[in-house]
Scaffold this motif. Structure first.
Motif, PDB file in Angstrom:
ATOM      1  N   TRP A  93       0.926  -1.037   0.058  1.00  0.00           N
ATOM      2  CA  TRP A  93       0.105   0.003  -0.084  1.00  0.00           C
ATOM      3  C   TRP A  93       0.987   1.280   0.180  1.00  0.00           C
ATOM      4  O   TRP A  93       1.944   1.476   0.846  1.00  0.00           O
ATOM      5  N   PHE A  94       0.536   2.181  -1.010  1.00  0.00           N
ATOM      6  CA  PHE A  94       1.161   3.475  -0.781  1.00  0.00           C
ATOM      7  C   PHE A  94       0.447   4.524   0.234  1.00  0.00           C
ATOM      8  O   PHE A  94       1.067   5.264   0.832  1.00  0.00           O
ATOM      9  N   GLY A  95      -0.781   4.105   0.540  1.00  0.00           N
ATOM     10  CA  GLY A  95      -1.521   4.926   1.515  1.00  0.00           C
ATOM     11  C   GLY A  95      -2.668   5.023   1.402  1.00  0.00           C
ATOM     12  O   GLY A  95      -3.403   4.504   0.647  1.00  0.00           O
ATOM     13  N   SER A  96      -3.657   5.817   2.298  1.00  0.00           N
ATOM     14  CA  SER A  96      -5.088   6.407   2.067  1.00  0.00           C
ATOM     15  C   SER A  96      -5.195   7.722   1.711  1.00  0.00           C
ATOM     16  O   SER A  96      -4.125   8.468   2.581  1.00  0.00           O
ATOM     17  N   ARG A  97      -6.114   8.143   1.082  1.00  0.00           N
ATOM     18  CA  ARG A  97      -6.372   9.794   0.715  1.00  0.00           C
ATOM     19  C   ARG A  97      -7.605   9.736   0.280  1.00  0.00           C
ATOM     20  O   ARG A  97      -8.312   8.974  -0.389  1.00  0.00           O
ATOM     21  N   ARG A  98      -8.273  11.081   0.574  1.00  0.00           N
ATOM     22  CA  ARG A  98      -9.490  11.329   0.134  1.00  0.00           C
ATOM     23  C   ARG A  98      -9.359  11.653  -1.272  1.00  0.00           C
ATOM     24  O   ARG A  98      -8.598  12.549  -1.592  1.00  0.00           O
ATOM     25  N   THR A  99     -10.287  11.634  -1.998  1.00  0.00           N
ATOM     26  CA  THR A  99     -10.285  12.283  -3.489  1.00  0.00           C
ATOM     27  C   THR A  99     -10.537  13.938  -3.311  1.00  0.00           C
ATOM     28  O   THR A  99     -11.282  14.185  -2.531  1.00  0.00           O
ATOM     29  N   LEU A 100     -10.108  14.462  -4.234  1.00  0.00           N
ATOM     30  CA  LEU A 100     -10.294  15.886  -4.326  1.00  0.00           C
ATOM     31  C   LEU A 100     -10.561  16.155  -5.955  1.00  0.00           C
ATOM     32  O   LEU A 100      -9.873  15.905  -6.810  1.00  0.00           O
ATOM     33  N   ARG A 101     -11.923  16.946  -6.073  1.00  0.00           N
ATOM     34  CA  ARG A 101     -12.575  17.047  -7.056  1.00  0.00           C
ATOM     35  C   ARG A 101     -12.474  15.702  -7.956  1.00  0.00           C
ATOM     36  O   ARG A 101     -12.302  15.765  -9.353  1.00  0.00           O
ATOM     37  N   GLY A 102     -12.876  14.539  -7.207  1.00  0.00           N
ATOM     38  CA  GLY A 102     -13.098  13.208  -8.026  1.00  0.00           C
ATOM     39  C   GLY A 102     -11.809  12.494  -8.351  1.00  0.00           C
ATOM     40  O   GLY A 102     -11.898  11.335  -9.135  1.00  0.00           O
ATOM     41  N   ALA A 103     -10.556  12.917  -7.889  1.00  0.00           N
ATOM     42  CA  ALA A 103      -9.367  12.442  -8.336  1.00  0.00           C
ATOM     43  C   ALA A 103      -8.547  12.094  -7.168  1.00  0.00           C
ATOM     44  O   ALA A 103      -8.344  12.987  -6.231  1.00  0.00           O
ATOM     45  N   VAL A 104      -7.553  11.203  -7.038  1.00  0.00           N
ATOM     46  CA  VAL A 104      -6.531  10.973  -5.994  1.00  0.00           C
ATOM     47  C   VAL A 104      -5.327   9.966  -6.671  1.00  0.00           C
ATOM     48  O   VAL A 104      -5.613   9.267  -7.445  1.00  0.00           O
TER      49      VAL A 104
END
Length: 136
Positions: A93-104
């Motif tokens: 895993w590279f990590g977790s992140r929330r999408t921003l304007r539909g992209a991550v």
């Protein structure tokens, strides 16, 4: 006085237009069909998951997810999975992140051997999504 354009000029223009049209048609017919998904990508119900990097070699790999036409933002876990002829490894895993304007997108360094294949992995909630395998 006759105001009609010279007939030879009209024929010449028509000939050039037809030649250009035939050239475009021949080029389109000779081009190979586009693949359904770019190498390293997979189409999901609401978007596309991709993994880019130097397949078959050590290096930096980037997993990206882009949502199509969905307004709410979500948190996803992005990573990769490797395999060779004998074993399929657990996801890294590279990590977790929330999408921003539909992209991550997230990146990380991956050590690969030349005989290994790799694919992108995304987890959202309890569901895991993967791309097709890319082999070096």
């Amino acid at each position: 006085m006759d105001r009609r354009p010279d007939a030879r000029r009209c024929v010449r223009r028509s000939g050039v237009a037809i030649a250009a049209l035939l050239l475009v048609a021949a080029t389109a017919a000779a081009a190979p069909p586009a693949p359904a998904d770019p190498t390293g990508c997979g189409t999901l119900v609401h978007g596309r998951l991709c993994l880019r990097g130097p397949v078959g070699a050590d290096g930096t790999y980037t997993a990206t997810y882009r949502r199509d036409g969905v307004r709410d933002e979500i948190t996803v876990r992005l990573g990769y999975q490797r395999k060779n002829a004998k074993i399929t490894a657990f996801p890294g895993w590279f990590g977790s992140r929330r999408t921003l304007r539909g992209a991550v997108g997230l990146s990380g360094r991956v050590q690969m051997l030349p005989d290994e294949c790799i694919r992108g992995v995304m987890k959202h909630g309890k569901t895991v999504f993967v791309t097709k395998w890319s082999c070096g």
